[in-house]
Design an enzyme around this catalytic site. Structure first.
Site, PDB file in Angstrom:
ATOM      1  N   LYS A 174      -6.288   2.593 -18.138  1.00 11.61           N
ATOM      2  CA  LYS A 174      -6.324   3.810 -17.307  1.00 11.61           C
ATOM      3  C   LYS A 174      -5.308   3.593 -16.191  1.00 11.61           C
ATOM      4  CE  LYS A 174      -7.558   5.838 -14.069  1.00 11.61           C
ATOM      5  NZ  LYS A 174      -6.503   6.355 -13.141  1.00 11.61           N
ATOM      6  N   GLU A 250      -7.765  -7.650  -8.408  1.00 12.37           N
ATOM      7  CA  GLU A 250      -6.626  -7.963  -7.541  1.00 12.37           C
ATOM      8  C   GLU A 250      -6.514  -6.807  -6.563  1.00 12.37           C
ATOM      9  OE1 GLU A 250      -3.333  -8.892 -10.100  1.00 12.37           O
ATOM     10  OE2 GLU A 250      -4.315 -10.714 -10.794  1.00 12.37           O
ATOM     11  N   CYS A 284       1.302  -5.165  -2.368  1.00 14.12           N
ATOM     12  CA  CYS A 284       0.063  -5.810  -1.902  1.00 14.12           C
ATOM     13  C   CYS A 284       0.366  -7.100  -1.159  1.00 14.12           C
ATOM     14  CB  CYS A 284      -0.832  -6.095  -3.100  1.00 14.12           C
ATOM     15  SG  CYS A 284       0.014  -7.017  -4.398  1.00 14.12           S
ATOM     16  N   GLU A 385      -4.392  -2.286   5.994  1.00 13.09           N
ATOM     17  CA  GLU A 385      -3.235  -2.360   5.097  1.00 13.09           C
ATOM     18  C   GLU A 385      -2.489  -1.021   5.184  1.00 13.09           C
ATOM     19  OE1 GLU A 385      -4.041  -2.186   0.856  1.00 13.09           O
ATOM     20  OE2 GLU A 385      -2.507  -3.701   0.466  1.00 13.09           O
TER      21      GLU A 385
HETATM   22  P1  NAD Z   1      -6.468   2.684  -5.904  1.00  8.64           P
HETATM   23  O1  NAD Z   1      -7.590   1.728  -5.739  1.00  8.64           O
HETATM   24  O2  NAD Z   1      -6.533   3.979  -5.189  1.00  8.64           O
HETATM   25  O3  NAD Z   1      -6.301   3.062  -7.448  1.00  8.64           O
HETATM   26  C1  NAD Z   1      -6.057   2.082  -8.437  1.00  8.64           C
HETATM   27  C2  NAD Z   1      -6.585   2.573  -9.773  1.00  8.64           C
HETATM   28  O4  NAD Z   1      -8.006   2.679  -9.701  1.00  8.64           O
HETATM   29  C3  NAD Z   1      -6.068   3.950 -10.195  1.00  8.64           C
HETATM   30  O5  NAD Z   1      -5.821   3.921 -11.579  1.00  8.64           O
HETATM   31  C4  NAD Z   1      -7.236   4.857  -9.861  1.00  8.64           C
HETATM   32  O6  NAD Z   1      -7.294   6.039 -10.621  1.00  8.64           O
HETATM   33  C5  NAD Z   1      -8.414   3.948 -10.192  1.00  8.64           C
HETATM   34  N1  NAD Z   1      -9.669   4.297  -9.530  1.00  8.64           N
HETATM   35  C6  NAD Z   1      -9.850   4.861  -8.311  1.00  8.64           C
HETATM   36  N2  NAD Z   1     -11.171   5.011  -8.051  1.00  8.64           N
HETATM   37  C7  NAD Z   1     -11.841   4.534  -9.139  1.00  8.64           C
HETATM   38  C8  NAD Z   1     -13.215   4.411  -9.480  1.00  8.64           C
HETATM   39  N3  NAD Z   1     -14.189   4.808  -8.651  1.00  8.64           N
HETATM   40  N4  NAD Z   1     -13.542   3.875 -10.673  1.00  8.64           N
HETATM   41  C9  NAD Z   1     -12.582   3.453 -11.521  1.00  8.64           C
HETATM   42  N5  NAD Z   1     -11.252   3.556 -11.255  1.00  8.64           N
HETATM   43  C10 NAD Z   1     -10.888   4.078 -10.074  1.00  8.64           C
HETATM   44  O7  NAD Z   1      -5.163   1.875  -5.541  1.00  8.64           O
HETATM   45  P2  NAD Z   1      -3.663   2.426  -5.463  1.00  8.64           P
HETATM   46  O8  NAD Z   1      -3.543   3.306  -4.265  1.00  8.64           O
HETATM   47  O9  NAD Z   1      -3.255   2.936  -6.803  1.00  8.64           O
HETATM   48  O10 NAD Z   1      -2.846   1.086  -5.237  1.00  8.64           O
HETATM   49  C11 NAD Z   1      -2.587   0.533  -3.981  1.00  8.64           C
HETATM   50  C12 NAD Z   1      -3.557  -0.596  -3.686  1.00  8.64           C
HETATM   51  O11 NAD Z   1      -3.490  -1.572  -4.708  1.00  8.64           O
HETATM   52  C13 NAD Z   1      -3.249  -1.330  -2.400  1.00  8.64           C
HETATM   53  O12 NAD Z   1      -4.434  -1.611  -1.713  1.00  8.64           O
HETATM   54  C14 NAD Z   1      -2.611  -2.619  -2.893  1.00  8.64           C
HETATM   55  O13 NAD Z   1      -2.699  -3.708  -2.000  1.00  8.64           O
HETATM   56  C15 NAD Z   1      -3.368  -2.867  -4.142  1.00  8.64           C
HETATM   57  N6  NAD Z   1      -2.618  -3.743  -5.029  1.00  8.64           N
HETATM   58  C16 NAD Z   1      -3.038  -5.033  -5.187  1.00  8.64           C
HETATM   59  C17 NAD Z   1      -2.310  -5.896  -5.985  1.00  8.64           C
HETATM   60  C18 NAD Z   1      -2.751  -7.320  -6.194  1.00  8.64           C
HETATM   61  O14 NAD Z   1      -2.200  -7.952  -7.074  1.00  8.64           O
HETATM   62  N7  NAD Z   1      -3.683  -7.839  -5.429  1.00  8.64           N
HETATM   63  C19 NAD Z   1      -1.161  -5.450  -6.622  1.00  8.64           C
HETATM   64  C20 NAD Z   1      -0.758  -4.137  -6.429  1.00  8.64           C
HETATM   65  C21 NAD Z   1      -1.493  -3.282  -5.624  1.00  8.64           C
END
Ligand code: NAD
Length: 483
Positions: A174, A250, A284, A385
């Protein structure tokens, strides 16, 4: 306008509801794709397809799986330019980075884990004095839900999909709703590579109450590998709890970047600029809190400001561009509100701090590279963040103070230290609580190494044998020896 559909059981399909949503380009806020909006019944079909495909894929000789995954890697390389351009149009990263890093690394993820899985071994525990011999069997975890974010769409999706498939799992992916195009192209590549139907499935859509949550709650999904915000991780953990699913998270970060007075300043300045402005700061691992030792503080701040002002911000499809637009209008507003907050909290704005609207950028989500000096780690602008091109510079006197500041955070994803003193390097690497510590470098990755975070930055580790650990179940087989 591209039409993006789910990929279920080897076929591209619309949502059962017929609903779609637009994917909007951050370059000019126009729609570039019409995307199927997944719901619970679409997820049901995808999980069913993955469960049906699982026994044969799991039982396959890893050498044959390796060949199939190598074909996927070759397919990614064959379509590199197309993938890079769509990644840029979808989420705004500079084309030079997409071409030279994101897309090649996505191909590499498949080759790396295909090889690792073929070479994987297990342990044996002989105990002849008791007449028993125990050995470990590793079996695929099962059907895996892979939920990925928008900041490195294809790279982070393949970081999950490649090891899952290599270790014999089947996958329902997804991707983030903000950047769905390259995931669809990956599905086409998997189809062209001849992956058996149902081994890789893709459902587009949103998270809460929609496709993402349905995937997490699905009783036939054995594990969830998720990259995204820490708050989303909490929601996923709660939704996965009734099914006691295996989880790998992550999550967010707010990494400290510590520059000591004895550092090689040219390298530290260049590394720190890359550390905050790469990918528009939507990283991130970004070194968003820059801790600089007093004797070099003024000079370092001046050099950072100079570097920020030279950064080439512009249309990300142009090869000279170093920084593109932020992913969505909503995210732009969030970053601008944190810039306002930092000023209110008393940090000193040194450069940037505004939206760029001149020279053809008016329709996009562009922010000038922004630097605040004299920040205090207790400010919310230092604790949250921001996830944008905003550097918060904090002075320090002694290294112990820097380490204490570095650790005053709920996150613990990464940290960096710039120093020519070996003892300082080891001390900081040891005492900062973070999953990755870089000494005199930044963003360097060895895929064999553990990757993940302390605290609110994650649960578990992925990479090399750590991915083997996550994507397999371990079984002890105990044999009674004769005689
Ligand atoms: P997000 O958490 O908003 O969304 C990530 C994914 O989760 C999307 O596909 C979204 O549709 C899905 N999602 C959202 N709510 C959900 C739920 N309730 N149940 C299941 N799936 C759900 O994150 P984002 O805005 O896409 O990405 C940015 C974030 O990701 C930042 O906080 C960043 O630090 C983090 N990030 C971490 C790493 C790492 O390796 N630690 C790498 C890249 C990004």
């Amino acid at each position: 306008m591209k039409k993006l559909r789910h990929f279920i059981g080897g076929r591209f399909e619309d949502s059962s509801s017929g609903e779609t949503f637009p994917s909007i380009s951050p370059i000019d806020n126009t729609p570039i794709a019409d995307v199927s909006r997944g719901n619970e019944s679409d997820v049901d079909r995808a999980v069913e397809a993955a469960a049906t495909a699982l026994p044969a894929w799991a039982a396959m000789d890893p050498a044959l799986r390796r060949q199939a995954l190598y074909r996927v890697a070759e397919g990614i390389e064959a379509r590199l330019d197309e993938l890079a351009e769509w990644e840029v149009r979808d989420m705004g990263k500079p084309i030079s980075a997409a071409r030279s890093k994101d897309i090649p690394r996505s191909a590499h993820n498949f080759r790396f884990f295909a090889d690792a899985a073929e070479q994987a071994h297990t342990k044996a525990f002989p105990k002849p004095w008791d007449g028993v011999f125990t050995y470990e069997l590793r079996e695929p975890l099962g059907v895996v839900g892979a939920i990925s974010p928008w900041n490195f769409p294809l790279m982070l999706l393949t970081w999950k999909v490649a090891p899952a498939l290599a270790y014999g799992c089947t996958v329902v992916a997804k991707p983030a709703e903000q950047s769905p195009v390259t995931a669809t192209l990956l599905a086409e590549i998997c189809q062209e590579a001849g992956l058996p139907d149902g081994v890789f499935n893709l459902v587009h859509g949103f998270g809460t109450d929609e496709a993402g949550e349905a995937l997490v709650r699905h009783p036939q999904v054995d594990g969830i590998t998720f990259t995204g915000e820490s708050a989303t991780g909490q929601a996923i953990m709660a939704a996965a709890a009734p099914g006691l699913k295996k989880l790998s998270f992550e999550l967010g970060g707010n990494s400290p970047n510590i520059v000591c007075a004895d550092a090689d300043l040219d390298e530290a300045v260049a590394g720190s600029l890359r550390g905050i402005f790469t990918n528009q700061g939507e990283v991130c691992l970004a070194g968003a809190r820059l801790l600089v030792q007093r004797p070099i503080y003024d000079e370092f701040v001046a050099r950072m400001v100079d570097g920020a002002q030279r950064y080439v911000v512009g249309n990300p499809l142009e090869t000279a561009t170093q920084m593109g637009p932020l992913v969505t209008r909503e995210h732009l507003e969030k970053v601008l509100s944190y810039i306002d907050l930092a000023e209110e909290e008393g940090a000193k704005l040194m450069t940037g701090g505004y939206r760029l609207t001149e020279g053809g950028l008016e329709k996009g989500n562009y922010v000038a590279p922004t630097i605040f000096a004299d920040a205090d780690n207790h400010m919310r602008s230092c604790q949250d963040e921001i996830f944008g091109p905003v550097e918060m510079i904090i002075p320090f006197e002694e290294i112990d103070e820097a380490i204490a500041i570095a650790n005053q955070t709920r996150y613990g994803l990464a940290g960096m230290v710039w120093t020519t003193n070996l003892n300082t390097a080891h001390k900081v690497a040891r005492e900062v609580r973070a999953g990755t510590m870089w000494v005199n470098c930044f963003f360097v990755r060895d895929l064999r190494a553990p990757f993940g975070g302390y605290g609110d930055s994650g649960i578990g580790r992925e990479g090399g044998e750590y991915s083997y650990e996550f994507f397999t179940e371990s079984k002890a087989v105990v044999l009674k020896l004769g005689g």
